[in-house]
Write an enzyme that holds these catalytic residues in place. Structure first.
Site, short mmCIF file in Angstrom:
data_model
loop_
_atom_site.label_atom_id
_atom_site.label_comp_id
_atom_site.label_asym_id
_atom_site.label_seq_id
_atom_site.Cartn_x
_atom_site.Cartn_y
_atom_site.Cartn_z
N ASP A 169 0.84 -1.20 0.00
CA ASP A 169 0.00 0.00 0.00
C ASP A 169 0.87 1.24 0.00
OD1 ASP A 169 -2.20 -1.67 0.19
OD2 ASP A 169 -2.32 -1.50 2.38
N1 URA Z 1 -1.24 -5.97 3.82
C1 URA Z 1 -1.75 -4.73 3.81
O1 URA Z 1 -2.81 -4.48 4.35
N2 URA Z 1 -1.06 -3.78 3.16
C2 URA Z 1 0.13 -3.99 2.57
O2 URA Z 1 0.73 -3.06 2.01
C3 URA Z 1 0.66 -5.29 2.61
C4 URA Z 1 -0.05 -6.27 3.23
#
Ligand code: URA
Length: 242
Positions: free
Chosen positions: A103
Site C-alpha cells: 500500500d
Molecule cells: N497488507 C496490507 O494491508 N497492506 C500492505 O501493504 C501489505 C499487506
C-alpha cells in the site's frame, strides 16, 4: 540484438543519446568503431567497448528497495510518485517492476526486477511465499486474536489461510500494541483487513521479509541496492533461471 538496444540496456543512455554516442565514434565492436544503431550484435560473444569500458549484457536485474511511505508500488501513476521514481536511470532502463504490491503508506522490503518468471513464481499462490510484517496497531491484540489468525480469518469476500500473529509489546495506557504478522497470501490490504476484522486498526505497517529475502538493517528508507550473490542464490528455490 541491435547495437542501440544493447547500449540502452547496458545503461549507456537513452536511444537518442546512444545515437549521438555512436555518431561520435565512442563505441567499438570487436575492436572496430561502429556508428550504426541498427548493427546486429551477439551480446554473448561480441566485445563491445564504450569509452574504454567493456560492456557486459545483463538480461535480468534485481533490486531490493526499502520502500518509503507516500510512493505507489506500480510502474506509473497519474497522481503519485512511484517506486520507479526512486531508482536511477540504469535501473529504469532495465524496465524493472515491483514484485507484488505494498500500500502507499506501507514501508519496507520490495523486490524489483525485470524477470517476469521470477515475479510470477514468487507471487503464485501455490508457492506459499511467507511475507512478514511489523505493525503498530490501535487496540490491544490478545491470545484470542492469535488463535483467530491461526485458524484463518474470514473477511467479507474471502477466507484467509492460517497466519501467524505474535504480540511483541502492549501499551495499555495508549491502547495500542506492536505485533509481527506472517501471511502466505497477498490479497488487497490483507493485513489491515485481517486486523480490522478483529476490531483493531493498523496504524503503521512495515514489510520485513518476503520468502528468503529480508529487509537489510543498513538500508535506509527510500534507498535500494542490487541483490547480493547470497540473496540471488536464495531465490534459486523458485526454480526459474535468474
Ligand atoms: N497488507 C496490507 O494491508 N497492506 C500492505 O501493504 C501489505 C499487506
Amino acid at each position: 540484438m541491435r547495437l542501440d538496444k544493447f547500449l540502452v540496456d547496458c545503461g549507456v543512455g537513452s536511444r537518442t543519446e546512444v545515437k549521438t554516442i555512436l555518431k561520435k565514434k565512442q563505441v567499438t565492436v570487436n575492436g572496430k568503431v561502429e556508428t550504426s544503431s541498427k548493427l546486429q550484435i551477439n551480446e554473448t560473444i561480441d566485445q563491445i567497448i564504450y569509452l574504454n569500458r567493456q560492456l557486459s549484457y545483463e538480461k535480468f536485474v534485481y533490486y531490493l528497495l526499502n520502500k518509503p511511505s507516500g510512493v505507489i508500488s506500480a510502474t506509473e501513476d497519474n497522481h503519485h510518485r512511484t517506486v520507479l521514481d526512486l531508482l536511477d536511470d540504469d535501473a529504469r532502463h532495465k524496465e524493472v517492476f515491483p514484485v507484488g504490491r505494498l500500500d502507499i503508506d506501507t514501508t519496507g522490503l520490495l523486490l524489483l526486477t525485470n524477470n517476469g518468471q521470477l515475479a510470477h513464481a514468487m507471487l503464485s499462490p501455490k508457492k506459499h511465499v511467507d511475507k512478514n510484517y511489523l505493525a503498530d496497531v490501535l487496540g490491544i491484540m490478545d491470545y484470542a486474536d492469535v488463535l483467530a489468525f491461526e485458524k484463518g480469518i474470514t473477511l467479507k469476500d474471502y477466507t484467509c489461510q492460517p497466519a501467524r500473529l505474535e504480540i511483541l509489546s502492549v501499551d495499555e495506557t495508549a491502547n495500542c500494541c506492536r505485533v509481527n504478522i506472517t501471511i502466505r497470501e497477498g490479497k488487497f490490504h490483507q493485513v489491515k483487513r485481517m486486523v480490522a476484522s478483529r476490531g483493531k486498526e493498523v496504524l503503521s505497517l512495515e514489510r520485513l521479509s518476503m520468502g528468503p529475502l529480508s529487509l537489510p538493517t543498513d538500508l535506509a528508507r527510500g534507498d535500494y541496492r542490487r541483490l547480493t550473490e547470497e540473496e540471488l542464490d536464495s531465490l534459486k528455490e523458485f526454480g526459474v533461471s535468474l
